[in-house]
Design a protein around this motif. Sequence first.
Motif, PDB file in Angstrom:
ATOM      1  N   ILE A 123       1.798 -12.655  -2.458  1.00  0.00           N
ATOM      2  CA  ILE A 123       2.375 -11.737  -1.935  1.00  0.00           C
ATOM      3  C   ILE A 123       3.352 -12.156  -1.015  1.00  0.00           C
ATOM      4  CG2 ILE A 123       0.425 -10.326  -1.607  1.00  0.00           C
ATOM      5  CD1 ILE A 123       0.041 -11.325   1.173  1.00  0.00           C
ATOM      6  N   THR A 124       4.672 -11.262  -0.859  1.00  0.00           N
ATOM      7  CA  THR A 124       5.630 -11.648   0.009  1.00  0.00           C
ATOM      8  C   THR A 124       5.286 -11.791   1.325  1.00  0.00           C
ATOM      9  OG1 THR A 124       6.621  -9.508   0.095  1.00  0.00           O
ATOM     10  CG2 THR A 124       7.236 -10.582  -1.750  1.00  0.00           C
ATOM     11  N   GLU A 125       6.028 -12.293   2.249  1.00  0.00           N
ATOM     12  CA  GLU A 125       5.961 -12.244   3.638  1.00  0.00           C
ATOM     13  C   GLU A 125       5.823 -10.707   4.280  1.00  0.00           C
ATOM     14  OE1 GLU A 125       4.788 -14.533   5.710  1.00  0.00           O
ATOM     15  OE2 GLU A 125       4.502 -15.926   3.810  1.00  0.00           O
ATOM     16  N   TYR A 126       6.763 -10.060   3.802  1.00  0.00           N
ATOM     17  CA  TYR A 126       7.016  -8.586   4.095  1.00  0.00           C
ATOM     18  C   TYR A 126       5.486  -7.953   3.782  1.00  0.00           C
ATOM     19  CZ  TYR A 126       8.352  -3.709   4.380  1.00  0.00           C
ATOM     20  OH  TYR A 126       8.644  -2.458   4.670  1.00  0.00           O
ATOM     21  N   GLU A 127       5.091  -8.133   2.664  1.00  0.00           N
ATOM     22  CA  GLU A 127       3.767  -7.330   2.281  1.00  0.00           C
ATOM     23  C   GLU A 127       2.565  -7.905   2.803  1.00  0.00           C
ATOM     24  OE1 GLU A 127       5.093  -6.719  -2.684  1.00  0.00           O
ATOM     25  OE2 GLU A 127       4.097  -8.802  -1.896  1.00  0.00           O
ATOM     26  N   ARG A 128       2.761  -8.953   3.198  1.00  0.00           N
ATOM     27  CA  ARG A 128       1.676  -9.744   4.336  1.00  0.00           C
ATOM     28  C   ARG A 128       1.510  -8.876   5.611  1.00  0.00           C
ATOM     29  NH1 ARG A 128      -0.735 -15.232   4.748  1.00  0.00           N
ATOM     30  NH2 ARG A 128       0.701 -15.845   3.117  1.00  0.00           N
ATOM     31  N   GLU A 129       2.774  -8.785   6.177  1.00  0.00           N
ATOM     32  CA  GLU A 129       2.911  -7.991   7.324  1.00  0.00           C
ATOM     33  C   GLU A 129       2.297  -6.753   7.293  1.00  0.00           C
ATOM     34  OE1 GLU A 129       6.540  -6.504  10.386  1.00  0.00           O
ATOM     35  OE2 GLU A 129       7.026  -8.192   8.745  1.00  0.00           O
ATOM     36  N   ILE A 130       2.745  -6.086   6.407  1.00  0.00           N
ATOM     37  CA  ILE A 130       2.334  -4.564   6.170  1.00  0.00           C
ATOM     38  C   ILE A 130       0.886  -4.529   5.977  1.00  0.00           C
ATOM     39  CG2 ILE A 130       2.673  -2.593   4.941  1.00  0.00           C
ATOM     40  CD1 ILE A 130       4.947  -3.101   6.536  1.00  0.00           C
ATOM     41  N   ALA A 131       0.483  -5.462   5.057  1.00  0.00           N
ATOM     42  CA  ALA A 131      -0.929  -5.348   4.595  1.00  0.00           C
ATOM     43  C   ALA A 131      -1.943  -5.567   5.783  1.00  0.00           C
ATOM     44  CB  ALA A 131      -1.096  -6.449   3.529  1.00  0.00           C
ATOM     45  N   LEU A 132      -1.662  -6.472   6.573  1.00  0.00           N
ATOM     46  CA  LEU A 132      -2.311  -7.117   7.764  1.00  0.00           C
ATOM     47  C   LEU A 132      -2.094  -5.984   8.922  1.00  0.00           C
ATOM     48  CD1 LEU A 132      -1.596 -10.749   8.080  1.00  0.00           C
ATOM     49  CD2 LEU A 132      -3.728  -9.631   7.349  1.00  0.00           C
ATOM     50  N   LYS A 133      -1.323  -5.119   9.046  1.00  0.00           N
ATOM     51  CA  LYS A 133      -1.102  -4.004  10.004  1.00  0.00           C
ATOM     52  C   LYS A 133      -1.878  -2.961   9.614  1.00  0.00           C
ATOM     53  CE  LYS A 133       3.070  -3.345  11.641  1.00  0.00           C
ATOM     54  NZ  LYS A 133       4.360  -3.005  11.834  1.00  0.00           N
ATOM     55  N   VAL A 134      -2.044  -2.712   8.210  1.00  0.00           N
ATOM     56  CA  VAL A 134      -2.763  -1.541   7.778  1.00  0.00           C
ATOM     57  C   VAL A 134      -4.419  -1.935   7.748  1.00  0.00           C
ATOM     58  CG1 VAL A 134      -3.563  -0.212   5.689  1.00  0.00           C
ATOM     59  CG2 VAL A 134      -1.192  -0.581   6.293  1.00  0.00           C
ATOM     60  N   ALA A 135      -4.620  -3.243   7.574  1.00  0.00           N
ATOM     61  CA  ALA A 135      -6.044  -3.931   7.470  1.00  0.00           C
ATOM     62  C   ALA A 135      -6.534  -3.583   8.995  1.00  0.00           C
ATOM     63  CB  ALA A 135      -6.151  -5.445   7.225  1.00  0.00           C
ATOM     64  N   ASN A 136      -5.908  -3.355   9.779  1.00  0.00           N
ATOM     65  CA  ASN A 136      -6.299  -3.176  11.574  1.00  0.00           C
ATOM     66  C   ASN A 136      -7.192  -1.950  11.443  1.00  0.00           C
ATOM     67  OD1 ASN A 136      -5.740  -5.744  12.378  1.00  0.00           O
ATOM     68  ND2 ASN A 136      -3.638  -4.929  12.889  1.00  0.00           N
TER      69      ASN A 136
END
Length: 368
Positions: free
Chosen positions: A152-165
């Motif tokens: 995953i890209t850093e942008y995808e990581r940022e969005i995924a972790l935000k949604v994961a909360n």
Amino acid sequence: MLRRTFSFEGKRYDVRAETEEELAVKIALKKRDLEEGHVLVTKNMLVSDWFKTFMTSYKQNTISKETYDDYLYRWEAKIEPYIGRMRVKDVRQIHCQKIVSDMSGHSKDYIEKVANTLFQVFQRAKKNHLMHDNPAEDLELPAAENGIRRAITEYEREIALKVANTHRAGLWIKTILYCGLRPAETAALQGRHLDLKEYVLNVESAIKSKDKRVGKTKTASGKRAIPIPEDLAMEFKRQNISPYEFVFKNTKGGRLSGGNMQIMWRSFKREMNIVAGCEVYRNQVLPPYKIADDLVPYCFRHTFCTDLEAAGVSINEAARLMGHKDISITSKIYTHPSQDSFDKVTKQLSDYRRKKEISSMSTNLDLD
């Protein structure tokens, strides 16, 4: 032509024959088959029923157990959620095309195997006069490279972790990302596999596609111990999971199946698109989508391996943590260049060249 109908377990069946005697025999035989659990081949049968018949009649005694299980996994994970409840005669090419088009991000080999499974299933249906044409002919397969998936890209990581909360699949995604589990391994994970005192996750089993039971891991190397990040361990503790309770469950509280995971992922990715800025109209996310089509759960597993590489973990240890039986799999398939590893190499080369320059300058001064 004589005709009679009868009901069995809430479903009506139609029987036709030339004579009363023949009609009585046909009804008796059909009732016997229903009572014994046999699937009847009829023009109105569902794709799910035809697939069972296809596997029993054409595959069960002609291929190895491993290949048989592969067919079942492809069916459960990629085909059944789309067309399982449709009648065979109602399936059109657009339905089969949708299945393979949604596989963008998978390997070329896997996409071709799913397309071939579709073709075989409906070719046999055609031969049995259940349909006039094979809807899996001439499908356009999405572009893919064999055996290669991405991190995953850093942008995808940022969005995924935000949604994961906030998303119910958040802990599932984090477990794949931070511990590198295969999806089938997450489905078999129970409370007893989590040592939250020592922060260790023990992978001992995986869900088998043939009968959806808990069985051995993909390979002997798949049985392994993985360190759990402290933040993730705290989340597991808050779940208060009993030893023989499954860590990840479907909406009804049961064990996850391949279809459950696919539905959960589609919901998670939809939320990622919304958080990334997609507009929603009447509960539908509108294109253009912000999240790449080829982002799939396995990308998070591959990112775990990329993170190991960037952190300086040896490739032998990375192979063990990934559960690979051969180190070449780790090096050729699952490791992906990352900006961190690139920057690290750049710095190492820069430091080396600087030392060489200083050494060269020192030598020249001595000569002078």
